[in-house]
Design a protein around this motif. Sequence first.
Motif, PDB file in Angstrom:
ATOM      1  N   SER A  41       0.832  -1.218   0.000  1.00 27.16           N
ATOM      2  CA  SER A  41       0.000   0.000   0.000  1.00 27.16           C
ATOM      3  C   SER A  41       0.860   1.258   0.000  1.00 27.16           C
ATOM      4  O   SER A  41       0.505   2.257  -0.635  1.00 27.16           O
ATOM      5  CB  SER A  41      -0.946   0.005   1.202  1.00 27.16           C
ATOM      6  N   THR A  42       1.991   1.219   0.689  1.00 28.55           N
ATOM      7  CA  THR A  42       2.914   2.371   0.688  1.00 28.55           C
ATOM      8  C   THR A  42       3.397   2.647  -0.727  1.00 28.55           C
ATOM      9  O   THR A  42       3.411   3.796  -1.179  1.00 28.55           O
ATOM     10  CB  THR A  42       4.115   2.091   1.623  1.00 28.55           C
ATOM     11  N   LEU A  43       3.774   1.606  -1.429  1.00 27.11           N
ATOM     12  CA  LEU A  43       4.237   1.742  -2.814  1.00 27.11           C
ATOM     13  C   LEU A  43       3.117   2.276  -3.695  1.00 27.11           C
ATOM     14  O   LEU A  43       3.329   3.203  -4.494  1.00 27.11           O
ATOM     15  CB  LEU A  43       4.725   0.386  -3.327  1.00 27.11           C
ATOM     16  N   ALA A  44       1.911   1.729  -3.545  1.00 27.91           N
ATOM     17  CA  ALA A  44       0.771   2.169  -4.360  1.00 27.91           C
ATOM     18  C   ALA A  44       0.460   3.641  -4.106  1.00 27.91           C
ATOM     19  O   ALA A  44       0.217   4.404  -5.054  1.00 27.91           O
ATOM     20  CB  ALA A  44      -0.453   1.302  -4.066  1.00 27.91           C
ATOM     21  N   ARG A  45       0.465   4.065  -2.853  1.00 27.64           N
ATOM     22  CA  ARG A  45       0.173   5.472  -2.535  1.00 27.64           C
ATOM     23  C   ARG A  45       1.195   6.413  -3.170  1.00 27.64           C
ATOM     24  O   ARG A  45       0.823   7.449  -3.720  1.00 27.64           O
ATOM     25  CB  ARG A  45       0.156   5.679  -1.025  1.00 27.64           C
ATOM     26  N   ALA A  46       2.464   6.069  -3.083  1.00 27.42           N
ATOM     27  CA  ALA A  46       3.507   6.923  -3.664  1.00 27.42           C
ATOM     28  C   ALA A  46       3.345   7.012  -5.177  1.00 27.42           C
ATOM     29  O   ALA A  46       3.488   8.091  -5.766  1.00 27.42           O
ATOM     30  CB  ALA A  46       4.891   6.388  -3.300  1.00 27.42           C
ATOM     31  N   LEU A  47       3.022   5.902  -5.814  1.00 26.54           N
ATOM     32  CA  LEU A  47       2.826   5.884  -7.263  1.00 26.54           C
ATOM     33  C   LEU A  47       1.632   6.754  -7.642  1.00 26.54           C
ATOM     34  O   LEU A  47       1.722   7.600  -8.540  1.00 26.54           O
ATOM     35  CB  LEU A  47       2.630   4.429  -7.701  1.00 26.54           C
TER      36      LEU A  47
END
Length: 160
Positions: A41-47
Amino acid sequence: MTLEMFLADAEATDLLGRQLARALPERAIAYLRGELGAGKSTLARALLRELGVSGAIKSPTYTLVERYVLPAGEAAHLDLYRIAESGELDFLGLDDLAAQARLWLVEWPERGGESLPPADLDIALDLSGAGRRARLQSRSPAGEAWLAGLSKLAALGASS
């Protein structure tokens, strides 16, 4: 094509997300794999943030799908952790989503089975000490282009 890297902290995970956004092909589907707390989810939010999503970026853990309007199209973030069987996806309107979304980010794709479109990029995150190991593997020509763009950004030292 496969890329592997160590992400020392949450900032490194955010950086990977931003770089994935910058290298995004015209349309893409990314599967995000890893245990709870691995950083999907951290990766998805940053993207999504790098693609221009403003306001809250909610986890789709309970809603299963969150859709976001982008300056160039739409993105969908799916979290299938709570899916018991792939047939449950029939009620999510994935056909409509497939026609409209420029980007799909799918957490826990193994629970979607054959109901999901195939991934262009498979991203596996695993906890490793205080950080994470990331393994990005292309699954299509779009995924190959995505990783090639990501590699080019890394070679240029893009960090912000």
